[in-house]
Scaffold this motif. Structure first.
Motif, short mmCIF file in Angstrom:
data_model
loop_
_atom_site.label_atom_id
_atom_site.label_comp_id
_atom_site.label_asym_id
_atom_site.label_seq_id
_atom_site.Cartn_x
_atom_site.Cartn_y
_atom_site.Cartn_z
N THR A 225 2.92 0.64 -2.43
CA THR A 225 3.97 0.04 -3.25
C THR A 225 3.41 -0.73 -4.44
OG1 THR A 225 4.03 -1.95 -1.87
CG2 THR A 225 5.51 -0.15 -1.26
N VAL A 226 2.17 -1.18 -4.36
CA VAL A 226 1.61 -1.96 -5.47
C VAL A 226 1.51 -1.11 -6.74
CG1 VAL A 226 -0.83 -1.43 -5.03
CG2 VAL A 226 -0.22 -3.60 -6.09
N LEU A 227 1.36 0.20 -6.56
CA LEU A 227 1.26 1.09 -7.73
C LEU A 227 2.62 1.33 -8.39
CD1 LEU A 227 -1.26 3.71 -6.27
CD2 LEU A 227 -1.75 1.76 -7.76
N GLU A 273 -9.93 -0.37 -19.51
CA GLU A 273 -9.86 1.09 -19.46
C GLU A 273 -9.57 1.52 -18.03
OE1 GLU A 273 -12.67 5.03 -20.29
OE2 GLU A 273 -13.32 3.04 -20.95
N GLU A 274 -8.54 2.32 -17.84
CA GLU A 274 -8.20 2.80 -16.51
C GLU A 274 -9.35 3.61 -15.93
OE1 GLU A 274 -4.61 5.50 -15.04
OE2 GLU A 274 -3.93 3.54 -15.82
N GLY A 275 -9.77 3.24 -14.71
CA GLY A 275 -10.93 3.88 -14.09
C GLY A 275 -12.23 3.16 -14.39
N MET A 292 -14.59 -5.37 -10.11
CA MET A 292 -13.53 -4.56 -9.53
C MET A 292 -13.25 -3.34 -10.40
SD MET A 292 -10.90 -7.59 -8.26
CE MET A 292 -10.19 -6.58 -6.95
N GLN A 293 -12.66 -2.34 -9.77
CA GLN A 293 -12.26 -1.14 -10.50
C GLN A 293 -10.84 -1.32 -11.03
OE1 GLN A 293 -13.25 2.87 -9.03
NE2 GLN A 293 -11.05 3.33 -9.14
N VAL A 294 -10.61 -0.83 -12.24
CA VAL A 294 -9.27 -0.86 -12.83
C VAL A 294 -8.54 0.40 -12.38
CG1 VAL A 294 -7.91 -1.02 -14.94
CG2 VAL A 294 -10.16 -2.12 -14.82
N ASP A 295 -7.65 0.26 -11.38
CA ASP A 295 -6.97 1.43 -10.82
C ASP A 295 -5.82 1.91 -11.69
OD1 ASP A 295 -8.66 1.49 -8.67
OD2 ASP A 295 -7.30 0.45 -7.30
N LYS A 296 -5.07 0.97 -12.25
CA LYS A 296 -3.86 1.36 -12.98
C LYS A 296 -3.54 0.34 -14.06
CE LYS A 296 0.89 2.90 -11.99
NZ LYS A 296 1.71 2.00 -12.82
N LEU A 306 1.35 -4.73 -16.44
CA LEU A 306 0.85 -4.83 -15.07
C LEU A 306 -0.48 -4.07 -14.96
CD1 LEU A 306 2.08 -5.75 -12.09
CD2 LEU A 306 1.67 -3.33 -11.74
N VAL A 307 -1.46 -4.71 -14.34
CA VAL A 307 -2.76 -4.07 -14.10
C VAL A 307 -3.12 -4.24 -12.63
CG1 VAL A 307 -5.21 -3.99 -14.73
CG2 VAL A 307 -3.50 -4.59 -16.47
N VAL A 308 -3.58 -3.16 -12.00
CA VAL A 308 -4.00 -3.19 -10.60
C VAL A 308 -5.51 -2.99 -10.53
CG1 VAL A 308 -3.75 -2.16 -8.31
CG2 VAL A 308 -1.76 -2.31 -9.84
N PHE A 309 -6.19 -3.94 -9.91
CA PHE A 309 -7.63 -3.88 -9.69
C PHE A 309 -7.90 -3.65 -8.21
CE2 PHE A 309 -6.67 -6.89 -13.08
CZ PHE A 309 -7.51 -6.49 -14.11
#
Length: 422
Positions: A225-227, A273-275, A292-296, A306-309
């Protein structure tokens, strides 16, 4: 009452006069000083922004049961499937029986060890070494604030000391030890049978990392759900925490990675940058920088994105984290911090190495106070702050800028070699 008013006015005037005299003295004293200095010191400036968001993990809730609960796992401890997590006692007597069972189990184990060793000197030396090692590990864990294995480490120390006492310190014969072992084994068997009817063991349904904290986000916020979050839906989750779930006594974190969903300004998100990778500085129980990785990246609403790490490191240290304001670090600048007033552009005469001619060049640097005289030390700007520069020394040898140097901020007729003190 009327007579008091002139007295109050007189006191106010007197206080104002004292303040005015103090300020006048301070200004005069400052003007009278031939120079002012500040010290250069090592400093790292960061190009960063605040990132407010929520920590996300996959978790399985452990239902609570009626009775007296005793959790037997530490916060952040890894647990295998089927391993004991907690005990639930029917009443206080059952709880007391369990404590006695554990004491008897330890004592029988120690007696078995003492009987097997038979008083060997090599065994005594080995036991001494094991006790010292156990104490050292316990002290190291305490110093680092790592309590995940604290109970086991305390028991290791206690076990080692008791083994040493039984085997070499109490003058018991092999027959004495065997008799005591038989007696304790009988007591343990009786107590274990009684306790089985009054004590329930809660075991792990799946392998994972144990946590006592159940805050209600476990079902509302998952790695899936976070995505799907937006800046506004994330803010709604932050503003409306669900609160603790009374129906659960804890949870098992089953994912190998954890995520951090944050709302950033559109400009800050555009620098990612994503990824790609990003460094975030967390506080609280984690209290460290995490790559951390930038997932989205996205979606964007207005000027917020919104940014997901995500990260697969330090999972056991994140069990108590949820609402966090981390520092997203884009770059860092290390060097020596000096006040802006201390940096100067001076013109100096040098000899051209190719032509041999004398030429005038401009150099950036500071004047340091050395043995009462002004000494120019060249520097280059690394970063500019609101009222300071981060600089690096230029050149080599004894006359380079170093941390701790006294930098001259103000002085009349400042130049190389000017005598200011002494």
């Amino acid at each position: 009452m009327k007579q008091g008013k002139p007295l109050i006015s007189l006191v106010i005037l007197a206080m104002a006069a004292v303040i005015a005299i103090y300020l006048a003295y301070y200004v005069f004293d400052s003007m009278d000083e031939p120079y002012q200095i500040a010290h250069a010191y090592a400093y790292t400036a960061y190009d960063s922004v605040a990132a407010e968001g929520l920590v996300v993990r996959q978790a399985v809730l452990i239902p609570s049961q009626p009775g007296i609960l005793e959790v037997t796992r530490a916060e952040g401890e890894k647990v295998g499937k089927g391993q004991q997590i907690a005990l639930v006692y029917r009443d206080t007597q059952a709880q007391a029986d369990q404590a006695q069972i554990e004491a008897l189990q330890m004592e029988t184990e120690l007696l078995e060890y003492a009987i097997a060793q038979g008083g060997s000197l090599d065994s005594a030396a080995r036991l001494d070494e094991e006790i010292l090692q156990a104490v050292a590990e316990l002290r190291a864990s305490y110093a680092q604030g790592d309590c995940t294995q604290l109970w086991e480490q305390v028991m290791d120390v206690k076990s080692g000391v008791l083994k040493r006492g039984y085997t070499y310190g109490e003058g018991l014969t092999s027959t004495d030890l065997s008799d005591r072992l038989r007696k304790l084994s009988g007591e343990l068997s009786v107590l274990t049978q009684q306790s089985a009817r009054a004590t329930t063991r809660i075991s792990a349904p799946v392998p994972g990392v144990f946590s006592n904290l159940v805050d209600g986000y476990e079902s509302r916020l998952t790695p899936e759900t976070v995505l799907q979050l937006t800046p506004s839906s994330l803010q709604a989750l932050i503003d409306d925490p669900a609160g603790q779930d009374a129906g659960a006594m804890g949870k098992l974190i089953t994912s190998n990675t954890w995520s951090f969903a944050a709302s950033l300004s559109k400009e800050a998100a555009g620098r990612l940058e994503e990824g790609g990778r990003a460094t975030l500085r967390f506080s609280g129980e984690l209290a460290r920088d995490v790559e951390m990785q930038v997932d989205k990246i996205g979606p964007t609403e207005g000027d917020r994105t919104l940014v997901v790490f995500s990260s697969n490191r330090y999972l056991t240290s994140t069990t108590l984290l949820r609402h966090q304001t981390a520092e997203l670090i884009f770059d860092s600048f290390s060097g020596l911090r000096i006040p802006k007033e201390g940096l100067r552009l001076v013109e100096t005469t040098v000899q051209d190495k190719e032509t041999g001619e004398t030429i005038q060049v401009k150099k950036l640097g500071v004047y340091a106070l050395v043995n009462g005289r002004a000494e120019f030390r060249e520097a280059s700007i690394v970063h500019e702050g609101s009222d300071y520069y981060v600089v690096r020394p230029v050149g080599t040898g004894p006359k380079i800028l170093r941390a701790g140097d006294s930098i001259i901020i103000h002085a009349t007729g400042l130049q190389e070699g000017l005598l200011l003190a002494g």
